[in-house]
Design a protein around this motif. Structure first.
Motif, mmCIF file in Angstrom:
data_model
loop_
_atom_site.group_PDB
_atom_site.id
_atom_site.type_symbol
_atom_site.label_atom_id
_atom_site.label_comp_id
_atom_site.label_asym_id
_atom_site.label_seq_id
_atom_site.Cartn_x
_atom_site.Cartn_y
_atom_site.Cartn_z
ATOM 1 N N MET A 175 -42.279 5.502 27.512
ATOM 2 C CA MET A 175 -41.124 4.656 27.796
ATOM 3 C C MET A 175 -39.859 5.506 27.738
ATOM 4 O O MET A 175 -39.692 6.324 26.837
ATOM 5 N N ASN A 176 -38.983 5.322 28.729
ATOM 6 C CA ASN A 176 -37.769 6.110 28.816
ATOM 7 C C ASN A 176 -36.605 5.169 29.120
ATOM 8 O O ASN A 176 -36.483 4.662 30.235
ATOM 9 N N THR A 177 -35.761 4.903 28.132
ATOM 10 C CA THR A 177 -34.678 3.931 28.291
ATOM 11 C C THR A 177 -33.369 4.503 27.778
ATOM 12 O O THR A 177 -33.293 4.963 26.634
ATOM 13 N N ASP A 178 -32.343 4.478 28.615
ATOM 14 C CA ASP A 178 -31.024 4.988 28.247
ATOM 15 C C ASP A 178 -30.087 3.821 27.915
ATOM 16 O O ASP A 178 -29.672 3.073 28.800
ATOM 17 N N LEU A 179 -29.784 3.662 26.633
ATOM 18 C CA LEU A 179 -28.870 2.604 26.193
ATOM 19 C C LEU A 179 -27.558 3.186 25.675
ATOM 20 O O LEU A 179 -26.846 2.531 24.913
ATOM 21 N N SER A 180 -27.229 4.399 26.097
ATOM 22 C CA SER A 180 -26.039 5.049 25.545
ATOM 23 C C SER A 180 -24.773 4.261 25.853
ATOM 24 O O SER A 180 -23.872 4.172 25.002
ATOM 25 N N LYS A 181 -24.679 3.654 27.051
ATOM 26 C CA LYS A 181 -23.484 2.854 27.370
ATOM 27 C C LYS A 181 -23.380 1.623 26.473
ATOM 28 O O LYS A 181 -22.292 1.274 26.006
ATOM 29 N N ASP A 182 -24.524 0.968 26.231
ATOM 30 C CA ASP A 182 -24.521 -0.200 25.356
ATOM 31 C C ASP A 182 -24.124 0.174 23.935
ATOM 32 O O ASP A 182 -23.356 -0.550 23.277
ATOM 33 N N LEU A 183 -24.652 1.297 23.451
ATOM 34 C CA LEU A 183 -24.320 1.732 22.097
ATOM 35 C C LEU A 183 -22.846 2.106 21.992
ATOM 36 O O LEU A 183 -22.185 1.800 20.992
ATOM 37 N N LEU A 184 -22.337 2.763 23.031
ATOM 38 C CA LEU A 184 -20.927 3.143 23.029
ATOM 39 C C LEU A 184 -20.039 1.898 23.029
ATOM 40 O O LEU A 184 -19.027 1.839 22.314
ATOM 41 N N GLU A 185 -20.414 0.887 23.806
ATOM 42 C CA GLU A 185 -19.653 -0.365 23.826
ATOM 43 C C GLU A 185 -19.670 -1.043 22.464
ATOM 44 O O GLU A 185 -18.651 -1.576 22.001
ATOM 45 N N GLN A 186 -20.839 -1.033 21.800
ATOM 46 C CA GLN A 186 -20.928 -1.653 20.479
ATOM 47 C C GLN A 186 -20.026 -0.942 19.476
ATOM 48 O O GLN A 186 -19.360 -1.581 18.652
ATOM 49 N N VAL A 187 -20.006 0.389 19.529
ATOM 50 C CA VAL A 187 -19.155 1.146 18.615
ATOM 51 C C VAL A 187 -17.686 0.864 18.897
ATOM 52 O O VAL A 187 -16.885 0.639 17.966
#
Length: 348
Positions: A1-13
């Motif tokens: 499985m390969n999932t990029d959630l970096s934008k979501d994590l950045l938004e949460q921060v």
């Protein structure tokens, strides 16, 4: 499985920064017994996963922080390679980010280095609300800090890891484990002597009754050391059970303490049961003794003690001067103090 959630994590921060909301960073949560409890909005990194690059000829692997350690180790095993620091999982859901954040190393640590020694670079969401790359590829250090290695053992208090590049090594061609009947005091003396000699030792543990050794390397060197040292052969699985705290010692009812000591430290007369790892530099203690009494005794020989039970006093307090350095670093990378506040120390 390969999932990029970096934008979501950045938004949460960034949302947390706008609202002044503390964040509780969590991967597999297998090291939850370490440090103080954190009251904050959960940041679950497990969805942000996948091995991004791995070329066995380059001895470098890059993966997202939420990637399970089991997945990484399986890929390395298939290529005949390994994580040199032999990190403990302490649970089925352990992740790469959690491995770095906890900074724990297995039995091979004195001979192959710690987690921080294998970290080449990271991508990190800082307390300034930016996703930055540090280390190996693009950006080196800022403000005089080696940021990537600072992440090792920081327990998420300096920022949110999103990606890690690690140095990996080939697995040894030969591995032989031995059991030698001797006292703890005799084992420490022998290990001090063997440490000055070219022996292929990659793990050494005394369980209270006998010394266990792991020999690794070429077939000839392992065979020669085996003939010289003697002892009885034992299954190599012993080291996995030690790493994952599954030996009988760890099932004893008393509280568990991890003692970090100078390598040449002599035998310590401590209340409770002891198990020596790392050739004596790491000692596990099962004891009901008061925390302050244990810490005073360990500090007297240049070491420190960590309780493997979450709570206010699980991690040894820092001297005032050292705490000021930690606080200055926290202000540089997390000026609003939103990342895992208080996980390591109440003033951090």
């Amino acid at each position: 499985m390969n999932t990029d959630l970096s934008k979501d994590l950045l938004e949460q921060v960034n949302r947390a920064l706008d609202l002044g909301t503390p964040l509780r960073i969590q991967g597999g949560n297998s090291k939850a017994m370490l440090g103080r409890p954190v009251d904050g909005e959960l940041v679950d990194t497990r969805g942000h996963r996948g091995i991004l690059s791995y070329d066995p000829t380059e001895l470098v692997l890059t993966a997202r922080a939420g990637t399970p350690l089991l997945e990484i180790e399986a890929a390395l095993h298939e290529a005949g390679q390994m994580l040199p620091c032999e990190p403990p999982h302490l649970g089925p859901g352990a992740t790469l980010g959690g491995m770095v954040a906890a900074g724990l190393s297995g039995p091979r640590r004195p001979w192959a280095g710690a987690v921080r020694d294998q970290v080449l670079g990271t991508r990190l969401i800082t307390g300034h609300g930016k996703l930055l790359r540090f280390g190996g590829e693009v950006m080196k250090n800022v403000a005089g800090y080696d940021v990537s290695r600072l992440m090792a053992g920081s327990f998420g208090s300096l920022g949110l890891l999103t990606e890690v590049s690690l140095k990996v090594l080939p697995r040894p061609r030969q591995c032989q484990s031995l059991r030698l009947q001797m006292s703890r005091r005799q084992a420490l003396a022998e290990l001090a002597q063997w440490g000055q000699q070219p022996l292929p030792i990659s793990a050494a543990c005394h369980d209270g009754e006998a010394l266990y050794l792991r020999l690794e390397g070429g077939e000839g060197s392992v065979r020669s050391a085996r003939e010289r040292l003697g002892g009885e052969p034992v299954a190599n699985d012993f080291w996995h059970e030690l790493r994952e705290q599954r030996l009988g010692f760890f099932r004893q009812p008393a509280p568990l303490w991890r003692l970090s000591l100078p390598l040449a430290c002599a035998d310590l007369d401590l209340p409770g049961l002891q198990l020596l790892d790392w050739g004596g530099a790491q000692r596990w203690l099962k004891s009901d003794a008061p925390a302050h009494a244990l810490r005073e005794q360990v500090a007297a020989v240049g070491g420190h003690a960590t309780a493997y039970a979450q709570g206010e006093h699980s991690i040894a307090p820092l001297p005032a001067a050292l705490l000021r350095y930690h606080q200055a670093l926290k202000r540089q990378l997390d000026p609003q103090g939103i990342f895992n506040p208080g996980r390591l120390y109440p003033d951090l």
